[in-house]
Design a protein around this motif. Sequence first.
Motif, PDB file in Angstrom:
ATOM      1  N   TYR A 296       0.815  -1.215   0.000  1.00  0.00           N
ATOM      2  CA  TYR A 296       0.000   0.000   0.000  1.00  0.00           C
ATOM      3  C   TYR A 296       0.849   1.265   0.000  1.00  0.00           C
ATOM      4  CZ  TYR A 296      -4.529  -2.166   0.093  1.00  0.00           C
ATOM      5  OH  TYR A 296      -5.653  -2.851  -0.286  1.00  0.00           O
ATOM      6  N   ASN A 297       2.044   1.202   0.519  1.00  0.00           N
ATOM      7  CA  ASN A 297       2.949   2.341   0.367  1.00  0.00           C
ATOM      8  C   ASN A 297       3.293   2.558  -1.107  1.00  0.00           C
ATOM      9  OD1 ASN A 297       3.053   2.897   3.102  1.00  0.00           O
ATOM     10  ND2 ASN A 297       4.829   1.574   3.452  1.00  0.00           N
ATOM     11  N   PHE A 298       3.470   1.457  -1.830  1.00  0.00           N
ATOM     12  CA  PHE A 298       3.727   1.556  -3.268  1.00  0.00           C
ATOM     13  C   PHE A 298       2.504   2.090  -4.017  1.00  0.00           C
ATOM     14  CE2 PHE A 298       3.470  -0.408  -7.507  1.00  0.00           C
ATOM     15  CZ  PHE A 298       4.604   0.150  -8.085  1.00  0.00           C
ATOM     16  N   TYR A 299       1.303   1.638  -3.602  1.00  0.00           N
ATOM     17  CA  TYR A 299       0.084   2.149  -4.220  1.00  0.00           C
ATOM     18  C   TYR A 299      -0.017   3.665  -4.062  1.00  0.00           C
ATOM     19  CZ  TYR A 299      -1.958  -2.532  -4.858  1.00  0.00           C
ATOM     20  OH  TYR A 299      -2.220  -3.812  -5.269  1.00  0.00           O
ATOM     21  N   LYS A 300       0.293   4.162  -2.872  1.00  0.00           N
ATOM     22  CA  LYS A 300       0.196   5.598  -2.617  1.00  0.00           C
ATOM     23  C   LYS A 300       1.196   6.370  -3.488  1.00  0.00           C
ATOM     24  CE  LYS A 300      -1.610   7.683   0.357  1.00  0.00           C
ATOM     25  NZ  LYS A 300      -1.452   7.667   1.812  1.00  0.00           N
ATOM     26  N   LEU A 301       2.366   5.792  -3.689  1.00  0.00           N
ATOM     27  CA  LEU A 301       3.379   6.465  -4.496  1.00  0.00           C
ATOM     28  C   LEU A 301       3.054   6.442  -5.991  1.00  0.00           C
ATOM     29  CD1 LEU A 301       6.643   5.187  -2.748  1.00  0.00           C
ATOM     30  CD2 LEU A 301       5.649   7.476  -2.591  1.00  0.00           C
ATOM     31  N   SER A 302       2.395   5.382  -6.432  1.00  0.00           N
ATOM     32  CA  SER A 302       2.161   5.217  -7.872  1.00  0.00           C
ATOM     33  C   SER A 302       0.753   5.586  -8.308  1.00  0.00           C
ATOM     34  CB  SER A 302       2.441   3.767  -8.275  1.00  0.00           C
ATOM     35  OG  SER A 302       1.572   2.876  -7.593  1.00  0.00           O
ATOM     36  N   GLU A 303      -0.130   5.973  -7.384  1.00  0.00           N
ATOM     37  CA  GLU A 303      -1.514   6.237  -7.774  1.00  0.00           C
ATOM     38  C   GLU A 303      -1.637   7.427  -8.720  1.00  0.00           C
ATOM     39  OE1 GLU A 303      -4.257   7.544  -4.789  1.00  0.00           O
ATOM     40  OE2 GLU A 303      -2.702   8.526  -3.603  1.00  0.00           O
ATOM     41  N   HIS A 304      -0.698   8.355  -8.657  1.00  0.00           N
ATOM     42  CA  HIS A 304      -0.778   9.533  -9.519  1.00  0.00           C
ATOM     43  C   HIS A 304      -0.498   9.188 -10.985  1.00  0.00           C
ATOM     44  CE1 HIS A 304      -1.214  12.180  -6.080  1.00  0.00           C
ATOM     45  NE2 HIS A 304      -0.214  11.549  -5.498  1.00  0.00           N
TER      46      HIS A 304
ATOM     47  N   LEU B  30      -6.424   0.286 -25.818  1.00  0.00           N
ATOM     48  CA  LEU B  30      -5.209  -0.350 -25.323  1.00  0.00           C
ATOM     49  C   LEU B  30      -3.964   0.322 -25.897  1.00  0.00           C
ATOM     50  CD1 LEU B  30      -6.272  -4.115 -25.495  1.00  0.00           C
ATOM     51  CD2 LEU B  30      -5.944  -2.725 -23.444  1.00  0.00           C
ATOM     52  N   GLY B  31      -4.058   0.773 -27.131  1.00  0.00           N
ATOM     53  CA  GLY B  31      -2.916   1.464 -27.724  1.00  0.00           C
ATOM     54  C   GLY B  31      -2.656   2.808 -27.056  1.00  0.00           C
ATOM     55  N   LYS B  32      -3.716   3.570 -26.811  1.00  0.00           N
ATOM     56  CA  LYS B  32      -3.550   4.875 -26.176  1.00  0.00           C
ATOM     57  C   LYS B  32      -3.032   4.744 -24.744  1.00  0.00           C
ATOM     58  CE  LYS B  32      -4.690   7.963 -29.229  1.00  0.00           C
ATOM     59  NZ  LYS B  32      -3.756   9.056 -29.606  1.00  0.00           N
ATOM     60  N   LEU B  33      -3.478   3.709 -24.029  1.00  0.00           N
ATOM     61  CA  LEU B  33      -3.037   3.504 -22.645  1.00  0.00           C
ATOM     62  C   LEU B  33      -1.736   2.722 -22.567  1.00  0.00           C
ATOM     63  CD1 LEU B  33      -6.420   2.663 -20.849  1.00  0.00           C
ATOM     64  CD2 LEU B  33      -5.368   4.884 -21.278  1.00  0.00           C
ATOM     65  N   GLU B  34      -1.205   2.327 -23.724  1.00  0.00           N
ATOM     66  CA  GLU B  34       0.031   1.556 -23.794  1.00  0.00           C
ATOM     67  C   GLU B  34      -0.055   0.281 -22.944  1.00  0.00           C
ATOM     68  OE1 GLU B  34       3.073   4.272 -22.645  1.00  0.00           O
ATOM     69  OE2 GLU B  34       2.992   5.406 -24.532  1.00  0.00           O
ATOM     70  N   TRP B  35      -1.239  -0.296 -22.918  1.00  0.00           N
ATOM     71  CA  TRP B  35      -1.501  -1.547 -22.207  1.00  0.00           C
ATOM     72  C   TRP B  35      -1.226  -1.435 -20.705  1.00  0.00           C
ATOM     73  CZ3 TRP B  35      -3.279  -6.132 -24.638  1.00  0.00           C
ATOM     74  CH2 TRP B  35      -3.415  -6.037 -26.026  1.00  0.00           C
ATOM     75  N   TYR B  36      -1.292  -0.237 -20.186  1.00  0.00           N
ATOM     76  CA  TYR B  36      -1.037  -0.021 -18.750  1.00  0.00           C
ATOM     77  C   TYR B  36      -2.360  -0.143 -17.997  1.00  0.00           C
ATOM     78  CZ  TYR B  36       0.530   2.273 -14.455  1.00  0.00           C
ATOM     79  OH  TYR B  36       0.830   2.561 -13.147  1.00  0.00           O
ATOM     80  N   LEU B  37      -2.626  -1.335 -17.485  1.00  0.00           N
ATOM     81  CA  LEU B  37      -3.894  -1.622 -16.826  1.00  0.00           C
ATOM     82  C   LEU B  37      -3.740  -1.914 -15.340  1.00  0.00           C
ATOM     83  CD1 LEU B  37      -5.457  -3.984 -19.533  1.00  0.00           C
ATOM     84  CD2 LEU B  37      -5.764  -1.519 -19.276  1.00  0.00           C
ATOM     85  N   THR B  38      -2.527  -2.216 -14.908  1.00  0.00           N
ATOM     86  CA  THR B  38      -2.308  -2.531 -13.493  1.00  0.00           C
ATOM     87  C   THR B  38      -2.098  -1.225 -12.724  1.00  0.00           C
ATOM     88  OG1 THR B  38      -1.259  -4.596 -14.175  1.00  0.00           O
ATOM     89  CG2 THR B  38      -0.969  -3.936 -11.885  1.00  0.00           C
ATOM     90  N   VAL B  39      -3.210  -0.589 -12.381  1.00  0.00           N
ATOM     91  CA  VAL B  39      -3.166   0.694 -11.677  1.00  0.00           C
ATOM     92  C   VAL B  39      -3.901   0.557 -10.337  1.00  0.00           C
ATOM     93  CG1 VAL B  39      -3.036   2.063 -13.781  1.00  0.00           C
ATOM     94  CG2 VAL B  39      -5.274   1.441 -12.870  1.00  0.00           C
ATOM     95  N   PRO B  40      -3.477   1.296  -9.316  1.00  0.00           N
ATOM     96  CA  PRO B  40      -4.213   1.283  -8.042  1.00  0.00           C
ATOM     97  C   PRO B  40      -5.497   2.095  -8.155  1.00  0.00           C
ATOM     98  CG  PRO B  40      -2.331   2.764  -7.907  1.00  0.00           C
ATOM     99  CD  PRO B  40      -2.246   2.098  -9.249  1.00  0.00           C
ATOM    100  N   THR B  41      -6.594   1.406  -8.377  1.00  0.00           N
ATOM    101  CA  THR B  41      -7.881   2.088  -8.503  1.00  0.00           C
ATOM    102  C   THR B  41      -8.429   2.434  -7.117  1.00  0.00           C
ATOM    103  OG1 THR B  41      -9.110   0.000  -8.447  1.00  0.00           O
ATOM    104  CG2 THR B  41      -8.371   0.797 -10.598  1.00  0.00           C
TER     105      THR B  41
END
Length: 422
Positions: free
Chosen positions: A168-176, A283-294
């Motif tokens: 969760y510390n990583f989630y907080k850092l990468s959520e932006h 998927l092309g516009k997002l560069e297949w980046y789907l693993t995000v902290p929602t």
Amino acid sequence: MTSRLVNNHHQSQHHHNRGEVKQKNVLADGRSRRVLQDIGNLVIDQAPLGGAKKPISEVVNATTLPADGVVVRKAAANQKKGVDKPKPETVIVISSDDESGKGVKPVTRRITREGPSRKEVKSFSSVLTARSKLASGLTNKPKDPEINIDAVDIDNELAVVEYVDDIYNFYKLSEHEGQVEDYMDAQPDINAKMRSILVDWLTEVHRKFQLMPETLYLTINIVDRFLSKQVVPRRELQLVGISSMVIACKYEEIWAPEVNDFVFISDNAYAREQVLIMEKSILGKLEWYLTVPTLYVFLVRYVKASITSDKEVLINQMENMVFFLAELGLMQYPTTALYSPSIIAASAVYAARCTLQESPIWTDTLKHYTGYSEDQLRDCAKLLVKYHSAAAESKLKAVYRKFSSPDRSGVALLTPAKTLLP
């Protein structure tokens, strides 16, 4: 967040107990179609979701020492000389009206030199001083201890107690990185109200298909991130929503609905090929980046830190109230554009505790696990309570109906938190 199994687009079989949805793959023939049709045209057989040892006391023989230092030194000197300690004096008091003292028994009272047996009595002035401090709030209030919310899951391997704080510390850092940017000014053909209509419809579709909770939050995240990178005409807004949910289902669901299911539930507003083309574009516009902290991953953690009762009814009520407020905020564009997912999640917990009149409203445990104080959450929490107070009269009722049902503890029907309303 655990990755789900990805199913092929051309999968021909639905998951267990789901009836086969008849394909209505009709190409656009020039007829005008209404966007966001009633999804009641889809009929699906609903499938159910998945003795204690006493402590050993150590007996310690304690010797009471006199308070007077002189007596202590004398006692020590006498002990060295081998002189026996003087025994307590015995005073015989004879009280009688008769001089002869006949028929009257003597009353004896032992007086020791170790001090009086009376308890120490506080003076009247000290009592008044203590009361005045209490009235003026000068006394130190007991601090709420921080509770280790992962202690109960120490034997649960799936809870990954050893790593959960680091995760969760990583989630907080990468959520932006996955946070939605303010994009509405760059969209000439759509506005915030159209987005709310789309999210309301997607919420109803999500409920109709009985999908995982994570799927809804990832779907809306994909929609917003794509709209922040690509200008979309009004007629394709629903297509973006359908294609985003197709992607989220492949990421989160074990048995994802087919593309034809989404075509049919949208009243054949789009062809199957259009959905697949839009899916590829997203998927092309997002560069297949789907693993995000929602928003969902923070909600789960913060709800766990908020629950202090062992009663299942209270646990369900708190959990559903938090998710109700969070989904109301998710449907409104200003909330998602202004605040990060972790702040929205913590504000939903804060507003839910105010609504359910929990005391204290914000604990040291919640501050520790969320990283936010009350002052940091109050503005966002006021927005969520404002949405709650207007939900019953709003035309967009998917979230309100969802959380008005008994299986959701009917939390939408509760009175909004008056302390946070303007």
